[in-house]
Each structure stands twice: as structure tokens, then as C-alpha cells.
Design a protein around this motif. Structure first.
Motif, PDB file in Angstrom:
ATOM      1  N   THR A  76      68.899  43.035  17.354  1.00 41.04           N
ATOM      2  CA  THR A  76      69.879  44.246  17.858  1.00 41.04           C
ATOM      3  C   THR A  76      69.369  43.986  19.421  1.00 41.04           C
ATOM      4  N   ARG A  77      67.951  44.168  19.501  1.00 45.44           N
ATOM      5  CA  ARG A  77      67.559  44.135  20.953  1.00 45.44           C
ATOM      6  C   ARG A  77      68.169  42.883  21.715  1.00 45.44           C
ATOM      7  N   ILE A  78      67.971  41.614  21.017  1.00 45.44           N
ATOM      8  CA  ILE A  78      68.786  40.584  21.878  1.00 45.44           C
ATOM      9  C   ILE A  78      70.058  40.816  22.158  1.00 45.44           C
ATOM     10  N   LYS A  79      70.717  41.120  21.169  1.00 47.58           N
ATOM     11  CA  LYS A  79      72.391  41.347  21.327  1.00 47.58           C
ATOM     12  C   LYS A  79      72.406  42.425  22.648  1.00 47.58           C
ATOM     13  N   SER A  80      71.789  43.637  22.711  1.00 48.68           N
ATOM     14  CA  SER A  80      71.771  44.340  23.973  1.00 48.68           C
ATOM     15  C   SER A  80      71.422  43.606  25.225  1.00 48.68           C
ATOM     16  N   MET A  81      70.122  42.756  24.974  1.00 48.10           N
ATOM     17  CA  MET A  81      69.801  41.943  26.384  1.00 48.10           C
ATOM     18  C   MET A  81      70.950  41.282  26.745  1.00 48.10           C
ATOM     19  N   LEU A  82      71.589  40.258  25.737  1.00 56.65           N
ATOM     20  CA  LEU A  82      72.578  39.270  26.262  1.00 56.65           C
ATOM     21  C   LEU A  82      73.839  40.206  26.930  1.00 56.65           C
ATOM     22  N   GLU A  83      74.060  41.394  26.205  1.00 61.79           N
ATOM     23  CA  GLU A  83      75.305  42.159  26.913  1.00 61.79           C
ATOM     24  C   GLU A  83      75.044  42.602  28.166  1.00 61.79           C
TER      25      GLU A  83
END
Length: 296
Positions: free
Chosen positions: A254-261
Motif C-alpha cells: 500500500t505504501r509503494i502504491k502511494s509512493m508511485l502515485e
């Protein structure tokens, strides 16, 4: 009697004084004899000519030898460069980055259940050995050699000697350049993957190298320096998933998803997120975890 003593007294004084006064004279006499005995005769003209000719010959030999050494060094460098080129050719006929692509792909790919296949990494090793002996060592050569040794070991179910050589090279690289996080990242991949039990090779079962904790420590060190290191975060999330820490893995994805966004909003990612492989893998991994939670 008294008069006689008075007359001889001055004479005695002179005798007593003479040895003291004559020290310098004696030294001069002995020095003169020594110089005569050990006098260095000037060389004859013929000697000077002979010496000059001999010196010229020796200088010519030295110059000739120096030229030969330079040619040998040049040949050695050429041979080393050629060995490196051959090694690269063999290595790249397989897969260059050991494990990196796997850890960026979606969970659920059954790569670990496939039979071990000997790629050309093993064929590359002798040429890397030659290259490391013949040319000036630099980071790229050592890095590629370490990758080849790691891949060759992995192909054989983490064969110990090649694994040890790969780890040694990556540690050497980390000492050469502590700021380059590629080296601890690759070490983390080796430590984790080779610590998983049950990988067979030649009928043998790999009991694992018991270095899972070292893998996590290395990744945490990288992320402390580079919080936006996406490959390191992916690896950490996948590691957590594989050791059964599903909830923590979900939080990491979930953290990676937010970072990529966030990186997309800031312009660091140019293409659409629908076309970004890392983002799509995050979504797949999260969907996989959700489906598992729904089907106990």
C-alpha cells in the motif's frame, strides 16, 4: 743538590709538555700515511671509455625491456577486455539482473516450482576470472562478475562456492563505494532467496543458509538512506509475504502504491500509471492478498 734540581726542572717540564703539544703533529703524520696507503688513483681514459660503452648497452637493454613490458601490458589489457566481452555475452544470454525482475513481478508466479535450468552464467565465469586478472578492476567489472557468480549458484540450487564468491565480490564493492546501494540490494536478494528451504539440485535438498534476518537488515539500511527506492521496497514486501507476514506485506505494498502515485503527481513517472509495470504489479499483489483473506 738543590741547584742541580733547579737546573733540571725546566727540562722535565718540557718533556711533560711535549707529548701533549705533539698530538696534532702525530695525527697529521698518521693521516698522511693513511692517505698514501689508500689513495684513489684516477681512472685511466680507457676505463672511462669502457664504462661509458657498458652504460650505453645497459640503457639500451633497459629501454628494449621497457618497450617489451609496455607491449605485454597492452596485450594483457586487450586480452582482458576480450575476456570481459565474452563473459558479458554468455551472461546476457540468460538474465542479467539476478532476481530483480522476479521481485518486481506479481506474487503467484510459480517461478520457484520450475526445474532448475543451467543457463550460460556458468560459461561466463572463467572469462570473468580472466578479465579480473588482466585488466584494471573497476566497479562495473566486479558487479557483473558478482551477478554471474550469483546466477550460476542460483541455477544450481544455490551451490555454496559460487554463492560465497558472489557474496565476497558484493562485499568488496560495498567497501569500494559505500554509497552505491546496488551492492547491499543484491546481497539482500542472495541472502533471502538462498535461505529458503526445499530448493533441489542434483537430488539434494537445500536446507537454506539461515540469513533471512540479514536480508531484512540490508533492505532496511537502504530504505533509511533512500526511502523512495522502489525495488528495495518491492523486495521487502515480497520477503514479508513469503515468510508469512501478510498484514505487514500488505501495508508495504500500500505504501509503494502511494509512493508511485506521488511520483506520478510530481512528474517523476512520465507514462500513465496504467502503463507503469511497478504500479500494475502493486495492484496485482494487493488483489492477491485481498483474495486470500476472503478465502481462508
Amino acid at each position: 743538590m738543590r741547584r742541580k734540581m733547579e737546573k733540571t726542572f725546566p727540562f722535565i717540564c718540557l718533556l711533560l709538555l711535549f707529548p701533549l703539544a705533539s698530538c696534532d703533529v702525530w695525527q697529521n703524520l698518521t693521516k698522511s700515511r693513511w692517505d698514501k696507503k689508500n689513495a684513489i688513483k684516477p681512472p685511466a681514459e680507457s676505463d672511462l671509455v669502457n664504462w661509458s660503452e657498458k652504460l650505453a648497452l645497459e640503457e639500451a637493454e633497459i629501454e628494449e625491456m621497457d618497450g617489451k613490458i609496455r607491449k605485454l601490458v597492452q596485450k594483457s589489457n586487450q586480452a582482458g577486455a576480450l575476456s570481459w566481452k565474452i563473459a558479458r555475452g554468455y551472461m546476457r544470454s540468460g538474465s542479467f539482473e539476478m532476481g530483480s525482475k522476479y521481485y518486481k513481478q506479481a506474487i503467484g508466479e510459480e517461478l520457484k516450482n520450475q526445474d532448475f535450468e543451467i543457463h550460460n552464467f556458468e560459461s561466463a565465469l572463467p572469462y570473468f576470472e580472466k578479465a579480473m586478472l588482466m585488466v584494471k578492476l573497476d566497479k562495473q567489472l566486479l558487479y557483473e562478475a558478482a551477478i554471474a557468480f550469483a546466477n550460476a549458484s542460483k541455477d544450481m540450487g544455490w551451490e555454496p562456492e559460487r554463492r560465497k564468491r558472489a557474496i565476497g565480490l558484493f562485499k568488496q564493492l560495498a567497501r569500494m563505494d559505500p554509497k552505491d546501494t546496488r551492492f547491499p540490494f543484491q546481497l539482500a536478494l542472495i541472502y533471502f532467496d538462498s535461505s529458503l528451504k526445499g530448493e533441489a539440485w542434483s537430488g539434494k535438498i537445500n536446507d537454506g543458509f539461515d540469513e533471512l534476518n540479514d536480508a531484512f537488515i540490508l533492505l532496511d539500511q537502504i530504505l533509511k538512506i533512500e526511502p523512495y527506492n522502489v525495488p528495495a521496497r518491492f523486495a521487502r514486501a515480497n520477503f514479508l509475504y513469503q515468510v508469512g507476514k501478510i498484514d505487514i506485506a500488505k501495508s508495504e505494498y500500500t505504501r509503494i502504491k502511494s509512493m508511485l502515485e506521488e511520483m506520478k503527481d510530481k512528474g517523476a513517472i512520465k507514462e500513465s500509471l496504467n502503463e507503469n509495470i511497478s504500479y500494475q504489479n502493486v495492484l496485482k499483489n494487493l488483489d492477491k492478498i485481498r483474495s486470500q483473506n476472503q478465502n481462508p
